[in-house]
Design a protein around this motif. Structure first.
Motif, short mmCIF file in Angstrom:
data_model
loop_
_atom_site.label_atom_id
_atom_site.label_comp_id
_atom_site.label_asym_id
_atom_site.label_seq_id
_atom_site.Cartn_x
_atom_site.Cartn_y
_atom_site.Cartn_z
N HIS A 157 1.24 -1.50 0.26
CA HIS A 157 0.40 -0.08 0.59
C HIS A 157 0.99 1.06 0.26
CE1 HIS A 157 -3.54 1.80 1.88
NE2 HIS A 157 -3.34 2.96 0.87
N LEU A 158 1.64 0.92 0.90
CA LEU A 158 2.99 2.86 0.81
C LEU A 158 3.70 2.85 -0.46
CD1 LEU A 158 4.70 4.40 2.42
CD2 LEU A 158 5.94 2.67 3.52
N TYR A 177 0.75 4.16 -2.88
CA TYR A 177 1.10 5.61 -2.66
C TYR A 177 1.72 6.27 -2.89
CZ TYR A 177 0.41 9.74 0.40
OH TYR A 177 0.29 10.55 1.15
N VAL A 178 3.59 5.72 -3.08
CA VAL A 178 4.59 7.00 -3.00
C VAL A 178 4.36 7.10 -5.10
CG1 VAL A 178 6.99 7.08 -3.64
CG2 VAL A 178 5.59 6.31 -1.36
N ASN A 216 1.26 8.95 -5.77
CA ASN A 216 1.18 10.55 -5.64
C ASN A 216 2.45 11.38 -6.17
OD1 ASN A 216 -0.56 11.36 -4.04
ND2 ASN A 216 -0.15 9.45 -2.80
N THR A 247 -5.55 14.34 -2.98
CA THR A 247 -5.20 13.05 -3.19
C THR A 247 -4.30 12.47 -2.19
OG1 THR A 247 -5.86 12.97 -5.34
CG2 THR A 247 -5.09 10.99 -4.21
N LEU A 248 -3.09 13.05 -1.73
CA LEU A 248 -2.12 13.22 -0.60
C LEU A 248 -2.65 13.58 0.87
CD1 LEU A 248 1.63 12.94 -0.65
CD2 LEU A 248 0.72 14.98 -0.05
N TRP A 284 -5.48 10.22 1.12
CA TRP A 284 -4.84 9.24 1.10
C TRP A 284 -3.66 8.59 1.45
CZ3 TRP A 284 -2.52 6.68 -4.09
CH2 TRP A 284 -2.69 5.66 -3.99
N GLY A 285 -3.26 9.65 2.32
CA GLY A 285 -1.91 9.65 3.42
C GLY A 285 -2.84 9.35 4.44
N LEU A 337 -3.58 5.52 4.38
CA LEU A 337 -2.83 5.03 4.42
C LEU A 337 -2.25 4.72 6.52
CD1 LEU A 337 -0.30 3.79 3.25
CD2 LEU A 337 1.06 5.40 3.16
N HIS A 388 -4.16 2.59 8.13
CA HIS A 388 -3.74 1.05 7.55
C HIS A 388 -3.09 0.75 9.13
CE1 HIS A 388 -2.94 -1.73 3.92
NE2 HIS A 388 -2.35 -2.51 5.11
#
Length: 103
Positions: free
Chosen positions: A27-28, A31-32, A35, A60-61, A64-65, A68, A71
């Motif tokens: 997931h991380l 995400y990176v 983004n 979004t950053l 979603w952050g 994350l 999580h």
């Protein structure tokens, strides 16, 4: 001496834990990567002289952050707060309570 059943339970619990950690790291990574792509797209779509630092470029950053972070907390925090053997202790407690109820 430890029984095969206990060892098998520990192995299954360890596999489940590793799967959760792997899921968080996947997931991380997504995400990176996503983004970074969004930042590149947003920079390419800027008008001349327009600043990148606008709220629309960080929605979004940010959200979603937050997801994350939740999580990550769900994966790593239970062991920090409850201890490593919390699940096992809680299972034994519930089993003892049920045993007393049915005896």
């Amino acid at each position: 001496m430890e029984s095969n059943f206990d060892e098998q339970k520990r192995l299954e619990r360890a596999k489940k834990r590793v799967k959760k950690i792997k899921g968080f790291y996947s997931h991380l990574l997504v995400y990176v990567v996503i983004n970074i792509m969004i930042v590149i797209i947003n920079i390419n779509n800027l008008e001349p002289g327009e600043s990148y630092f606008q709220w629309k470029n960080f929605i979004t950053l940010f959200f979603w952050g937050l997801g994350l972070a939740v999580h990550g907390l769900s994966v790593f925090l239970p062991n920090m707060i409850l201890g490593k053997n919390w699940e096992e202790r809680k299972i034994k407690e519930i089993m003892e309570r049920d045993k007393k109820r049915w005896d």
